[in-house]
Design an enzyme around this catalytic site. Structure first.
Site, mmCIF file in Angstrom:
data_model
loop_
_atom_site.group_PDB
_atom_site.id
_atom_site.type_symbol
_atom_site.label_atom_id
_atom_site.label_comp_id
_atom_site.label_asym_id
_atom_site.label_seq_id
_atom_site.Cartn_x
_atom_site.Cartn_y
_atom_site.Cartn_z
ATOM 1 N N LYS A 1 1.149 -1.209 -0.191
ATOM 2 C CA LYS A 1 -0.169 -0.124 -0.037
ATOM 3 C C LYS A 1 0.998 1.223 0.034
ATOM 4 O O LYS A 1 2.603 1.106 0.658
ATOM 5 C CB LYS A 1 -1.406 -0.270 1.044
ATOM 6 C CG LYS A 1 -1.711 -0.937 0.995
ATOM 7 C CD LYS A 1 -2.875 -1.442 1.857
ATOM 8 C CE LYS A 1 -4.435 -1.718 1.196
ATOM 9 N NZ LYS A 1 -5.151 -2.395 2.618
ATOM 10 N N ARG B 1 -2.322 -10.528 4.899
ATOM 11 C CA ARG B 1 -2.775 -10.553 3.182
ATOM 12 C C ARG B 1 -1.958 -9.441 2.905
ATOM 13 O O ARG B 1 -1.952 -8.425 3.212
ATOM 14 C CB ARG B 1 -4.320 -9.665 3.732
ATOM 15 C CG ARG B 1 -4.658 -9.472 2.067
ATOM 16 C CD ARG B 1 -6.068 -9.183 1.651
ATOM 17 N NE ARG B 1 -6.731 -8.879 0.799
ATOM 18 C CZ ARG B 1 -6.622 -7.598 -0.185
ATOM 19 N NH1 ARG B 1 -5.194 -7.170 -0.050
ATOM 20 N NH2 ARG B 1 -6.861 -8.596 -1.271
HETATM 21 N N1 PMM Z 1 -7.190 -4.171 0.935
HETATM 22 C C1 PMM Z 1 -7.201 -4.585 0.018
HETATM 23 C C2 PMM Z 1 -8.411 -5.366 -1.204
HETATM 24 N N2 PMM Z 1 -8.628 -6.010 -0.035
HETATM 25 N N3 PMM Z 1 -9.952 -6.716 2.275
HETATM 26 C C3 PMM Z 1 -8.435 -6.882 3.896
HETATM 27 N N4 PMM Z 1 -9.930 -7.811 4.820
HETATM 28 N N5 PMM Z 1 -8.099 -5.605 4.115
HETATM 29 C C4 PMM Z 1 -7.143 -5.394 3.190
HETATM 30 O O1 PMM Z 1 -6.212 -4.607 3.509
HETATM 31 C C5 PMM Z 1 -7.482 -5.254 1.914
HETATM 32 C C6 PMM Z 1 -8.780 -6.456 1.622
HETATM 33 C C7 PMM Z 1 -6.525 -3.514 -1.407
HETATM 34 O O2 PMM Z 1 -5.624 -4.311 -1.967
HETATM 35 P P1 PMM Z 1 -4.934 -4.793 -3.448
HETATM 36 O O3 PMM Z 1 -6.279 -3.677 -3.789
HETATM 37 O O4 PMM Z 1 -3.643 -4.546 -3.350
HETATM 38 O O5 PMM Z 1 -5.825 -5.549 -2.885
#
Ligand code: PMM
Length: 291
Positions: free
Chosen positions: A232, A270
């Site tokens: 991020k 994650r």
């Molecule tokens: N961040 C993203 C997408 N899904 N789900 C959870 N539970 N926690 C998060 O911090 C989260 C998520 C955005 O990141 P990406 O687009 O790089 O996957």
């Protein structure tokens, strides 16, 4: 601190289903975004076969859970109907579940949550914490899936303007507690719920770091915590300035956050790059095992 927070802390958390309990360390959830436009890996895994191959690679690297997403939450991302989203994720979920992987699906849509759970997904990962679709919590209650309830405010379009807090830790904790109450009122059982501070969702870099430094305050809600810091933008502040705009250059910083989150008691992290975070959570477990 609210009465319920004190009561939960005193009772200790109710356990998650057997398949999702920590094997003596923090779990690692690997990300497979089947989208043309996600935060950091947009487009890379958009084809079904490529997404499945990537998920298998993450499992081979040791991922405990694979999180499959079909809709980008990036501000300005093209809107996707639940039907399009399901068409993207379902073949990936079916294949992985058949192969025995623990599958999570990143969706804010109840219809998608219902269909993927039938197809074998064990976890519904809802970045809206039940705010985007009024049917979500009742659907999760019915399916019995583990429910990742993430903190956010507004929508991807409005969330940046809502990143205003007097006390980010207290406010995120209070809002998560409220979302949790709403989920329980809809019939979700407490043992189904994992909480997530939602780094980057209606939060600036200072908010994200402050939440990471106070995970203990969120653990007082009595549920396992998932931390999603991977690649991020706020991590660009700790990489060399010439790499600030390169999401892939944030993987070492991501692994460092995984180690520190694990040491602070996170249930899972994650991440996009599984291997370094797997080492990181093992380091945290070894370190704590020798205290
Ligand atoms: N961040 C993203 C997408 N899904 N789900 C959870 N539970 N926690 C998060 O911090 C989260 C998520 C955005 O990141 P990406 O687009 O790089 O996957």
């Amino acid at each position: 601190m609210s009465e319920r927070v004190v009561r939960r802390a005193a009772m200790g958390p109710e356990p998650l289903p057997e398949a999702l309990r920590e094997p003596g360390r923090t779990l690692v959830m690997g990300v497979v975004n089947v989208t043309p436009d996600s935060f950091s890996d947009g487009g890379q895994w958009f084809d079904t076969d490529v997404a499945i191959a990537h998920a298998r690679h993450l499992v081979a690297q040791g991922a405990d859970i694979v999180d499959v997403g079909g809709e980008s939450t990036r501000p300005g991302a093209a809107p996707v109907t639940p039907e399009q989203e399901l068409a993207r994720v379902l073949p990936v979920v079916e294949t992985l579940a058949r192969e025995g992987a623990v599958v999570s699906v990143d969706t804010v849509n109840a219809a998608t949550a219902e269909a993927v759970t039938e197809a074998g997904a064990l976890i519904v990962n809802d970045v809206s914490g039940g705010l985007a679709d009024p049917q979500m919590t009742a659907t999760v209650a019915r399916t019995g899936a583990v429910y990742v309830l993430q903190h956010w405010r507004g929508t991807p379009e409005t969330m940046n303007s809502l990143a205003v807090y007097d006390d980010v830790v207290a406010e995120v904790r209070a809002e998560l507690s409220q979302r949790l109450d709403e989920a329980l009122a809809a019939g979700v059982r407490e043992e189904q719920v994992v909480l997530d501070p939602g780094l980057g969702f209606a939060k600036d870099a200072t908010h994200n770091w402050t939440l990471l430094a106070h995970l203990d305050a969120l653990l007082e809600l009595g549920r396992p915590l998932l931390v999603g810091a991977s690649r991020k933008r706020f991590l660009s502040g700790v990489v060399p300035p010439r790499l600030a705009d390169e999401p892939l250059a944030r993987d070492a910083a991501t692994a460092a956050v995984s180690a520190l989150s694990a040491a602070a008691g996170a249930w899972a992290v994650r991440v996009h790059e599984v291997a370094p975070s797997m080492d990181a959570v093992r380091v945290a477990a070894a370190w704590q095992g020798h205290r």
